[in-house]
Design an enzyme around this catalytic site. Structure first.
Site, PDB file in Angstrom:
ATOM      1  N   TYR A 167      -1.521  -0.129   9.778  1.00 55.06           N
ATOM      2  CA  TYR A 167      -2.288  -1.035   9.174  1.00 55.06           C
ATOM      3  C   TYR A 167      -0.808  -0.298   8.151  1.00 55.06           C
ATOM      4  CZ  TYR A 167      -4.009  -1.022   3.488  1.00 55.06           C
ATOM      5  OH  TYR A 167      -4.227  -1.519   2.566  1.00 55.06           O
ATOM      6  N   SER A 197       1.002  -0.688  -0.085  1.00 59.18           N
ATOM      7  CA  SER A 197      -0.210  -0.166  -0.111  1.00 59.18           C
ATOM      8  C   SER A 197       1.039   1.323   0.362  1.00 59.18           C
ATOM      9  CB  SER A 197      -0.730  -0.070   1.490  1.00 59.18           C
ATOM     10  OG  SER A 197      -1.473   1.504   1.098  1.00 59.18           O
TER      11      SER A 197
END
Ligand code: NAI
Length: 259
Positions: free
Chosen positions: A157, A144
């Protein structure tokens, strides 16, 4: 449509019940790869298997929790027994949790790290054990852009994705002398169930415009990505067109991280 390096190959794709993983599985299959798909969600996975079957493919589909390394090993064994030696591995399974660090429960931290970091380790190790000795093949981790730029409310995350990216690049260095390539695709905001759940209250407009209060610049290309945009980047990296590329991180985020 066939593509050099993909046509006739065997691919393993995790996170294939939804969004990006499903798009990658369909894309590779359309280009002539025989695919083994895995996900923790058996219902979504069955829907992906149906989509593949409708297009004339015969996938191996298995319920797998990628945070369970023994189950991941078993799945690779099943895939090889059914489809033959694996050439291409795509780790797309992922879990998102948002909110301030002060409110992050221990179990949320552990779950996010278990899926996004330990899961990528388990898949990467299973790939290394099989592709390494054969001296061929490639791996792509879907990480990501949040792993490379600080984002408020996404610390667990972001940490898990930074781990996934660093792990994949290090694995790439380890396997390069054996002829196995390892790369990272780092999406930004992409229209999948994960992003829709995160933006249920706001819609996508604030993502495009940015948010100075959160130090977010928005998306210069003015659109949210599609799963197919990400699948196209994965396709390039696993194809022969990328045969001299390893340890690379390819951002597919419309310029959102200004790199
Ligand atoms: P999604 O939620 O549509 O798909 C993720 C899939 O991973 C789901 O099918 C889910 O069941 C599966 N999964 C979750 N935990 C698992 C586990 N323990 N074992 C096996 N499978 C598991 O989300 P999306 O967007 O398709 O995500 C794909 C990847 O892309 C993820 O790694 C995500 O972090 C990453 N990503 C997504 C972005 C977005 O805006 N959608 C942005 C940046 C990265």
């Amino acid at each position: 449509m066939s593509e050099k390096g993909i046509d006739g190959s065997v691919s393993v794709v995790t996170g294939a019940a939804s969004g990006i993983g499903r798009a990658v599985a369909l894309d590779l299959a359309e280009r002539g790869s025989r695919v083994a798909v895995a996900d923790i969600d058996p219902v979504g996975l069955a829907a992906t298997a149906d989509l593949l079957a409708e297009r004339g493919h015969k996938p191996l589909a298995r319920a797998v929790d990628v945070s369970d390394p023994a189950r991941v090993e078993e799945f690779f064994d099943e895939a090889e027994a059914d489809l033959g030696p694996v050439d291409t591995v795509v780790s797309a399974a992922g879990a998102l949790a948002t909110g301030p660090v002060a409110d992050c429960a221990d179990q949320v931290w552990h779950r996010v790290l278990a899926v996004n970091a330990t899961g990528v380790f388990a898949v990467g190790r299973a790939a290394a054990r099989r592709l390494g000795p054969r001296g061929r093949g490639c791996l792509v981790t879907v990480s990501s852009n949040a792993g490379g730029v600080p984002r408020a409310g996404m610390a667990a995350y972001a940490a898990s994705k930074a781990a996934a990216t660093a792990f994949t690049k290090s694995l790439g260095l380890e396997l390069a002398p054996l002829g196995v390539r390892c790369n990272v695709v780092s999406p930004g905001s992409t229209d999948t169930p994960m992003l829709r759940a995160m933006t249920a209250d706001t819609g996508y407009a604030p993502l495009l415009a940015g948010d100075p209060a959160a130090f977010k610049v928005g998306i210069p290309l003015g659109r949210v990505g599609t799963p197919q945009d990400v699948a196209a980047a994965v396709r390039f990296l696993v194809s022969d067109a990328a045969r001299h590329i390893t340890m690379h991180e390819l951002y597919v985020d419309g310029g959102a991280t200004l790199r």
